[in-house]
Design a protein around this motif. Structure first.
Motif, PDB file in Angstrom:
ATOM      1  N   UNK A 153      -1.418  -1.597  -2.586  1.00 30.63           N
ATOM      2  CA  UNK A 153      -0.263  -0.775  -2.224  1.00 30.63           C
ATOM      3  C   UNK A 153      -0.533   0.710  -2.472  1.00 30.63           C
ATOM      4  N   UNK A 154      -1.150   1.108  -3.612  1.00 30.44           N
ATOM      5  CA  UNK A 154      -1.503   2.531  -3.762  1.00 30.44           C
ATOM      6  C   UNK A 154      -2.431   3.033  -2.656  1.00 30.44           C
ATOM      7  N   UNK A 155      -3.333   2.173  -2.180  1.00 28.73           N
ATOM      8  CA  UNK A 155      -4.236   2.591  -1.099  1.00 28.73           C
ATOM      9  C   UNK A 155      -3.455   2.855   0.183  1.00 28.73           C
ATOM     10  N   UNK A 156      -2.453   2.037   0.466  1.00 31.28           N
ATOM     11  CA  UNK A 156      -1.632   2.246   1.660  1.00 31.28           C
ATOM     12  C   UNK A 156      -0.883   3.575   1.560  1.00 31.28           C
ATOM     13  N   UNK A 157      -0.337   3.857   0.380  1.00 32.70           N
ATOM     14  CA  UNK A 157       0.392   5.119   0.181  1.00 32.70           C
ATOM     15  C   UNK A 157      -0.555   6.302   0.310  1.00 32.70           C
ATOM     16  N   UNK A 158      -1.736   6.208  -0.300  1.00 29.63           N
ATOM     17  CA  UNK A 158      -2.709   7.301  -0.199  1.00 29.63           C
ATOM     18  C   UNK A 158      -3.113   7.529   1.253  1.00 29.63           C
ATOM     19  N   UNK A 159      -3.399   6.440   1.977  1.00 29.15           N
ATOM     20  CA  UNK A 159      -3.810   6.574   3.377  1.00 29.15           C
ATOM     21  C   UNK A 159      -2.734   7.265   4.197  1.00 29.15           C
ATOM     22  N   UNK A 160      -1.463   6.958   3.912  1.00 26.27           N
ATOM     23  CA  UNK A 160      -0.365   7.600   4.631  1.00 26.27           C
ATOM     24  C   UNK A 160      -0.279   9.085   4.301  1.00 26.27           C
ATOM     25  N   UNK A 161      -0.402   9.430   3.019  1.00 24.88           N
ATOM     26  CA  UNK A 161      -0.278  10.830   2.594  1.00 24.88           C
ATOM     27  C   UNK A 161      -1.479  11.652   3.057  1.00 24.88           C
ATOM     28  N   UNK A 162      -2.682  11.077   2.955  1.00 25.24           N
ATOM     29  CA  UNK A 162      -3.903  11.810   3.265  1.00 25.24           C
ATOM     30  C   UNK A 162      -4.309  11.710   4.728  1.00 25.24           C
ATOM     31  N   UNK A 163      -3.583  10.905   5.510  1.00 20.87           N
ATOM     32  CA  UNK A 163      -3.884  10.728   6.940  1.00 20.87           C
ATOM     33  C   UNK A 163      -5.310  10.222   7.159  1.00 20.87           C
ATOM     34  N   UNK A 164      -5.692   9.184   6.397  1.00 24.61           N
ATOM     35  CA  UNK A 164      -6.983   8.536   6.596  1.00 24.61           C
ATOM     36  C   UNK A 164      -6.739   7.084   6.989  1.00 24.61           C
ATOM     37  N   UNK A 165      -7.780   6.431   7.460  1.00 23.23           N
ATOM     38  CA  UNK A 165      -7.672   5.044   7.905  1.00 23.23           C
ATOM     39  C   UNK A 165      -7.428   4.108   6.716  1.00 23.23           C
ATOM     40  N   UNK A 166      -6.365   3.312   6.815  1.00 22.62           N
ATOM     41  CA  UNK A 166      -6.094   2.335   5.761  1.00 22.62           C
ATOM     42  C   UNK A 166      -7.204   1.292   5.696  1.00 22.62           C
ATOM     43  N   UNK A 326      -0.625   8.913 -17.167  1.00 23.52           N
ATOM     44  CA  UNK A 326      -0.003   8.445 -18.404  1.00 23.52           C
ATOM     45  C   UNK A 326       1.497   8.705 -18.435  1.00 23.52           C
ATOM     46  N   UNK A 327       1.980   9.607 -17.588  1.00 26.64           N
ATOM     47  CA  UNK A 327       3.412   9.959 -17.628  1.00 26.64           C
ATOM     48  C   UNK A 327       4.134   9.690 -16.315  1.00 26.64           C
ATOM     49  N   UNK A 328       3.374   9.552 -15.209  1.00 24.57           N
ATOM     50  CA  UNK A 328       4.005   9.350 -13.908  1.00 24.57           C
ATOM     51  C   UNK A 328       3.635   8.000 -13.324  1.00 24.57           C
ATOM     52  N   UNK A 329       4.575   7.383 -12.636  1.00 23.63           N
ATOM     53  CA  UNK A 329       4.319   6.142 -11.905  1.00 23.63           C
ATOM     54  C   UNK A 329       3.294   6.442 -10.801  1.00 23.63           C
ATOM     55  N   UNK A 330       2.301   5.551 -10.562  1.00 19.57           N
ATOM     56  CA  UNK A 330       1.202   5.860  -9.636  1.00 19.57           C
ATOM     57  C   UNK A 330       1.638   6.297  -8.237  1.00 19.57           C
ATOM     58  N   UNK A 331       2.669   5.649  -7.675  1.00 21.11           N
ATOM     59  CA  UNK A 331       3.089   6.012  -6.322  1.00 21.11           C
ATOM     60  C   UNK A 331       3.590   7.457  -6.291  1.00 21.11           C
ATOM     61  N   UNK A 332       4.428   7.828  -7.263  1.00 22.06           N
ATOM     62  CA  UNK A 332       4.917   9.203  -7.345  1.00 22.06           C
ATOM     63  C   UNK A 332       3.764  10.172  -7.567  1.00 22.06           C
ATOM     64  N   UNK A 333       2.832   9.800  -8.452  1.00 20.49           N
ATOM     65  CA  UNK A 333       1.696  10.673  -8.731  1.00 20.49           C
ATOM     66  C   UNK A 333       0.842  10.896  -7.486  1.00 20.49           C
ATOM     67  N   UNK A 334       0.645   9.842  -6.687  1.00 21.99           N
ATOM     68  CA  UNK A 334      -0.145   9.987  -5.458  1.00 21.99           C
ATOM     69  C   UNK A 334       0.505  10.966  -4.490  1.00 21.99           C
ATOM     70  N   UNK A 335       1.799  10.795  -4.267  1.00 23.32           N
ATOM     71  CA  UNK A 335       2.486  11.629  -3.275  1.00 23.32           C
ATOM     72  C   UNK A 335       2.538  13.086  -3.729  1.00 23.32           C
ATOM     73  N   UNK A 336       2.599  13.322  -5.039  1.00 23.79           N
ATOM     74  CA  UNK A 336       2.685  14.683  -5.558  1.00 23.79           C
ATOM     75  C   UNK A 336       1.318  15.359  -5.593  1.00 23.79           C
ATOM     76  N   UNK A 337       0.298  14.636  -6.079  1.00 27.07           N
ATOM     77  CA  UNK A 337      -0.989  15.283  -6.344  1.00 27.07           C
ATOM     78  C   UNK A 337      -1.932  15.350  -5.143  1.00 27.07           C
ATOM     79  N   UNK A 338      -1.889  14.347  -4.274  1.00 27.92           N
ATOM     80  CA  UNK A 338      -2.856  14.311  -3.164  1.00 27.92           C
ATOM     81  C   UNK A 338      -2.744  15.526  -2.247  1.00 27.92           C
ATOM     82  N   UNK A 339      -1.538  15.945  -1.809  1.00 30.92           N
ATOM     83  CA  UNK A 339      -1.474  17.140  -0.951  1.00 30.92           C
ATOM     84  C   UNK A 339      -1.982  18.402  -1.640  1.00 30.92           C
TER      85      UNK A 339
END
Length: 424
Positions: A153-166, A326-339
């Motif tokens: 599931x984190x990979x799907x979220x990252x692929x969506x945010x980063x616009x790469x192939x899932x 350590x402080x953020x849920x992975x999905x939230x961290x992905x959407x915030x940090x990847x861009x």
């Protein structure tokens, strides 16, 4: 300064135990209100973040994991692995790892894995003479295989945010997930090599054959899911739907899908999927705030001022991401940090798929560390163990996890080999 105040506000709310989505939404809405932005813009920005076709796979993969938990698939894999490896010294440790690898092809999340496995494997290992801390630590560490190994599931979220192939990201994660399993296997071997009392009894051929037959159905799910995605037969979203249908048929064959079980499956799936959707929406709004305040550009300028070497940058970013995890849920961290971080990585020639795998592993390691430590809380709750005891058992297993992370940073070909071979 405005962005700093927003981030400080979020951290303050998190320390006050405000749910993550609302801790993010509150300061962001306050920022927009002070800046004269409309409520309509806030709603549109949040809604756009979840209006994505690849993200449709998320609730389906959640449903897939929940159905697998309720239909006893993990139990069947555990019974087969225990009979197969029971006579080996430290066999239950290897069983712990093997079941997590097998279940990871279906689950996709660490929390679902540790919640299901913790209740089953920790008591079995403790009864067989393994120290409780070792059992807890290994179970927590092996749960990280699920969000790394596809379908993740984190990979799907990252692929969506980063616009790469899932599909490319799924393929890239297979070798790293197996390396994590290998690192944990080595740790179990080193710990048990001078403990002959941890050897079990040999299973009879008939008993082993029966367990293998019962595990045959669950073992078909990985071949169907990953084979369909990597061959191009299914998109990840379609594969999730096919996988759900497959495990539902298994559940019916095993007579585990009663009306009461279906109700619990529905409630658990909707609750988990909705919480992820709200976090994604809130994180999208925060991303808009950070972009408006030019935070990505400032971070890029700062990091590029420190180094222009790709490996050194990845090491710096990894340290930051583990702290964030350590402080953020992975999905939230992905959407915030990847861009914010991905453009810097691309500027130095780092492949977005390689960066994605490293990012996911870093955030997963964060799940094993206080103060949030989501896996620690879930495992402690499932086994009725205080969180500090779980962490004391988990801490030694951070060593092989970090070692694998360093290997992947320094050897990108380990990540990019399979996507290149499959031309993804």
């Amino acid at each position: 300064m405005s962005a700093v105040l927003v981030i400080v506000g979020i951290l303050a709310l998190l320390l006050l135990r405000v749910p993550i989505a609302f801790a993010i939404l509150g300061p962001c809405l306050a920022y927009m209100a002070v800046g004269g932005q409309s409520t309509g813009l806030s709603l549109r920005t949040a809604a756009q973040e979840v209006n994505s076709f690849p993200l449709l796979a998320v609730p389906l993969f959640i449903l897939l994991g929940v159905v697998a938990n309720h239909t006893g698939i993990a139990d069947r894999l555990f019974a087969f692995a225990r009979l197969l490896l029971g006579r080996v010294r430290g066999g239950l440790g290897y069983v712990n790892i093997g079941v997590s690898v097998g279940f990871s092809w279906i689950s996709g999340t660490a929390l679902a894995d540790v919640a299901g496995m913790g209740k089953m494997i920790v008591p079995a290992m403790t009864k067989a003479g393994y120290p409780r801390r070792f059992s807890l630590g290994l179970t927590a560490a092996t749960s990280l295989i699920s969000p790394i190994m596809p379908p993740s599931i984190p990979a799907i979220v990252y692929a969506s945010v980063a616009a790469v192939s899932t599909a490319a990201l799924f393929a890239a994660a297979v070798v790293p997930a197996l390396l994590v399993a290998g690192g944990l296997t080595l740790a179990v071997y080193l710990w048990t090599r001078d403990k002959p009392e941890l050897s079990g009894e040999r299973a009879g051929r008939g008993e082993l054959a029966g367990a293998a037959l019962r595990a045959l159905g669950p073992l078909g799910a990985p071949a169907l899911l990953l084979g369909g995605i990597l061959s191009g037969l299914f998109t990840p979203t379609e594969a999730a739907a096919v996988g759900v249908a497959y495990v539902l048929v298994l559940g019916l064959c095993y007579r585990r899908l009663t009306p009461r079980a279906l109700w619990r499956i529905g409630v658990e799936t909707v609750t988990t999927a909705a919480s992820i959707a709200v976090i994604l929406a809130a994180s999208g709004l925060l991303g808009w705030v950070l972009a408006r305040e030019q935070v990505p550009q400032r971070v890029a300028s700062f990091l590029l001022g420190l180094t222009d070497h790709p490996a050194v940058l990845l090491l710096l970013v990894s340290a930051v991401l583990i702290l964030i995890g350590t402080v953020l849920e992975p999905i939230a961290a992905l959407v915030i940090t990847v861009p914010v971080l991905l453009p810097v990585a691309v500027q130095l020639g780092i492949d977005p798929v390689h960066f994605g795998v490293v990012t996911i592993i870093c955030l997963m390691i964060g799940l094993l560390t206080p103060p949030i430590g989501g896996v620690l809380f879930v495992l402690g709750s499932a086994t009725r163990t205080p969180m500090h005891e779980v962490f004391r058992g988990t801490a030694p297993f951070l060593v092989p996890l970090v070692a694998v992370l360093l290997l992947l940073i320094l050897t990108p070909d380990l990540v990019l080999f399979l996507p290149g071979l499959l031309d993804l």
